[in-house]
Design a protein around this motif. Structure first.
Motif, PDB file in Angstrom:
ATOM      1  N   VAL A   2      19.985  12.338 -66.105  1.00  0.00           N
ATOM      2  CA  VAL A   2      20.960  13.379 -65.771  1.00  0.00           C
ATOM      3  C   VAL A   2      22.206  12.677 -65.248  1.00  0.00           C
ATOM      4  O   VAL A   2      22.128  11.863 -64.325  1.00  0.00           O
ATOM      5  CB  VAL A   2      20.392  14.353 -64.726  1.00  0.00           C
ATOM      6  N   ILE A  50      24.133  13.291 -76.084  1.00  0.00           N
ATOM      7  CA  ILE A  50      24.429  13.954 -74.814  1.00  0.00           C
ATOM      8  C   ILE A  50      24.259  15.453 -74.995  1.00  0.00           C
ATOM      9  O   ILE A  50      24.727  16.032 -75.994  1.00  0.00           O
ATOM     10  CB  ILE A  50      25.860  13.596 -74.366  1.00  0.00           C
ATOM     11  N   TYR A  51      23.591  16.058 -74.047  1.00  0.00           N
ATOM     12  CA  TYR A  51      23.361  17.502 -74.094  1.00  0.00           C
ATOM     13  C   TYR A  51      23.863  18.134 -72.807  1.00  0.00           C
ATOM     14  O   TYR A  51      23.864  17.501 -71.753  1.00  0.00           O
ATOM     15  CB  TYR A  51      21.876  17.812 -74.257  1.00  0.00           C
ATOM     16  N   GLU A  52      24.283  19.383 -72.935  1.00  0.00           N
ATOM     17  CA  GLU A  52      24.688  20.134 -71.749  1.00  0.00           C
ATOM     18  C   GLU A  52      23.690  21.265 -71.555  1.00  0.00           C
ATOM     19  O   GLU A  52      23.533  22.124 -72.427  1.00  0.00           O
ATOM     20  CB  GLU A  52      26.109  20.701 -71.911  1.00  0.00           C
ATOM     21  N   ASP A  71      22.248  24.558 -69.396  1.00  0.00           N
ATOM     22  CA  ASP A  71      22.808  25.659 -68.618  1.00  0.00           C
ATOM     23  C   ASP A  71      21.794  26.103 -67.557  1.00  0.00           C
ATOM     24  O   ASP A  71      20.698  26.546 -67.887  1.00  0.00           O
ATOM     25  CB  ASP A  71      23.126  26.823 -69.562  1.00  0.00           C
ATOM     26  N   TRP A 126      32.568  18.493 -60.224  1.00  0.00           N
ATOM     27  CA  TRP A 126      31.528  17.629 -60.800  1.00  0.00           C
ATOM     28  C   TRP A 126      30.777  16.909 -59.681  1.00  0.00           C
ATOM     29  O   TRP A 126      31.387  16.288 -58.818  1.00  0.00           O
ATOM     30  CB  TRP A 126      32.180  16.612 -61.741  1.00  0.00           C
ATOM     31  N   LYS A 164      26.471  23.733 -65.133  1.00  0.00           N
ATOM     32  CA  LYS A 164      26.218  22.955 -66.352  1.00  0.00           C
ATOM     33  C   LYS A 164      25.700  21.572 -65.975  1.00  0.00           C
ATOM     34  O   LYS A 164      26.294  20.900 -65.125  1.00  0.00           O
ATOM     35  CB  LYS A 164      27.497  22.805 -67.175  1.00  0.00           C
ATOM     36  N   ILE A 165      24.621  21.166 -66.620  1.00  0.00           N
ATOM     37  CA  ILE A 165      24.004  19.874 -66.321  1.00  0.00           C
ATOM     38  C   ILE A 165      24.220  18.941 -67.507  1.00  0.00           C
ATOM     39  O   ILE A 165      23.835  19.261 -68.635  1.00  0.00           O
ATOM     40  CB  ILE A 165      22.495  20.047 -66.053  1.00  0.00           C
ATOM     41  N   GLY A 166      24.831  17.804 -67.230  1.00  0.00           N
ATOM     42  CA  GLY A 166      25.058  16.809 -68.280  1.00  0.00           C
ATOM     43  C   GLY A 166      23.847  15.889 -68.385  1.00  0.00           C
ATOM     44  O   GLY A 166      23.458  15.261 -67.410  1.00  0.00           O
ATOM     45  N   GLU A 183      36.091  24.006 -61.364  1.00  0.00           N
ATOM     46  CA  GLU A 183      34.845  23.325 -61.727  1.00  0.00           C
ATOM     47  C   GLU A 183      34.786  21.996 -60.980  1.00  0.00           C
ATOM     48  O   GLU A 183      35.699  21.179 -61.089  1.00  0.00           O
ATOM     49  CB  GLU A 183      34.784  23.086 -63.232  1.00  0.00           C
ATOM     50  N   VAL A 212      26.173  17.316 -62.469  1.00  0.00           N
ATOM     51  CA  VAL A 212      26.193  18.777 -62.582  1.00  0.00           C
ATOM     52  C   VAL A 212      27.613  19.271 -62.338  1.00  0.00           C
ATOM     53  O   VAL A 212      28.265  18.843 -61.376  1.00  0.00           O
ATOM     54  CB  VAL A 212      25.243  19.415 -61.557  1.00  0.00           C
ATOM     55  N   ALA A 213      28.073  20.151 -63.216  1.00  0.00           N
ATOM     56  CA  ALA A 213      29.383  20.779 -63.035  1.00  0.00           C
ATOM     57  C   ALA A 213      29.164  22.214 -62.557  1.00  0.00           C
ATOM     58  O   ALA A 213      28.574  23.026 -63.278  1.00  0.00           O
ATOM     59  CB  ALA A 213      30.168  20.761 -64.341  1.00  0.00           C
TER      60      ALA A 213
END
Lengths: 203, 97
Positions: free
Chosen positions: A194, A156-158, A160, A56, A105-107, A54, A197-198
């Motif tokens: 944002v 904080i949301y992740e 997809d 980042w 995955k977007i933080g 993964e 992105v992972a």
């Protein structure tokens, strides 16, 4: 004929014109990508398994409005300034020898709770060496929505972004060595950022 | 900057995929009606005309003297309001050359 030794330890021996013989008691870990039938003496072939990494990609604010700052602080979090002012972007390059993308995955730092359907949308573009910047382009596509209440502010949301549209998605298009950018915007006019992105690359 | 069909499609703020700016590859993902090729081409022309019409403004912006230098020239020309001129002189006196 010759014997094959590694660090002075006999690995394969041959007498005259007979078939080479694998020395007994030899163990080893094949390198990733090695295929074929393992010799009896070879054990612990974990190198044959799929491996994933993964990576980042940190986002940066891309607005060019001199009236606004580029960063904002919430607690100890320093994130890009409000996406109402301009997109948050990432830039990246697909690693060599990857075989697939298995997660995106977007933080998101959701700073302001205000609207029922607030969330983020994204664009991306992909191009290889000596290719036009818009060789592959995705238009504004909703990624996720978040609860738009004050109680969900500063959460904080992740999000997809894998298999985002079902066809011609990032993971379908990206190839080894390609350069890419992703641009993010808010769905409603509210303060959010944002963080990055992972992307999980399989090898 | 030369605008393309991709730029025209981006102006819709809708979801799509396109490859190499080729309308034939357009994968329209939005619920809204898919733009026609003619619409895209006309949109490119309109957007390009708008960008080109502002070329002089971008060139001027790069070529203008620094805004601070412009304000300093106005101060020395004595055209500032008295209170602003006094405030600027106060700073100049505070940090003499």
């Amino acid at each position: 004929m010759a014997d094959i030794k590694i660090n002075e330890k006999l690995v394969v021996s041959q007498t005259g014109t007979a078939e080479p013989v694998l020395a007994s008691g030899i163990t080893g870990i094949p390198a990733a990508g090695i295929t074929g039938v393992l010799p009896v003496g070879v054990t612990g072939g974990t190198g044959l398994n799929k491996q994933s990494v993964e990576i980042w990609y940190e986002a940066f604010p891309a607005h060019n409005n001199a009236s606004y700052p580029y960063q904002q602080e919430i607690g100890e979090w320093n994130v890009g300034y409000n996406m109402e002012v301009g997109n948050h972007n990432i830039l990246g390059k697909a690693p060599p020898s990857f075989t697939a993308v298995s997660a995106i995955k977007i933080g998101v730092f959701n700073i302001q709770g205000q609207f029922a359907n607030q969330g983020i949308r994204m664009r991306w573009q992909i191009a290889g060496n000596v290719q036009a910047y818009n060789t592959h382009s995705l238009g504004d596509t909703t990624v996720a929505t978040f609860p738009g209440t004050d109680t969900n502010a500063n959460y904080i949301y992740e999000a997809d972004a894998f298999n985002l549209t079902g066809s011609n998605d990032f993971e379908d298009i990206i190839a080894e060595g390609d350069y890419f950018t992703m641009a993010f915007d808010d769905l409603q006019s509210h303060n959010s950022a944002v963080m990055g992105v992972a992307i999980t690359w399989d090898f | 900057m030369k605008l393309t069909i991709t730029n025209a499609l981006y102006s819709t703020n809708e979801s799509f995929y396109i490859s190499n700016d080729d309308y034939e590859t357009l994968d329209w993902k939005s619920d809204k009606p898919k733009p026609t090729k003619e619409w895209c081409e006309n949109k490119v022309k309109a957007m390009q005309a708008e960008v080109d019409s502002q070329e002089y403004a971008r060139s001027r912006k790069l070529d203008y003297p620094d805004i601070g230098d412009q304000l300093d020239a106005l101060y020395h020309a004595g055209v500032f309001p008295a209170n602003m001129a006094a405030r600027i002189k106060e700073t100049k006196d505070k940090y003499p050359k």
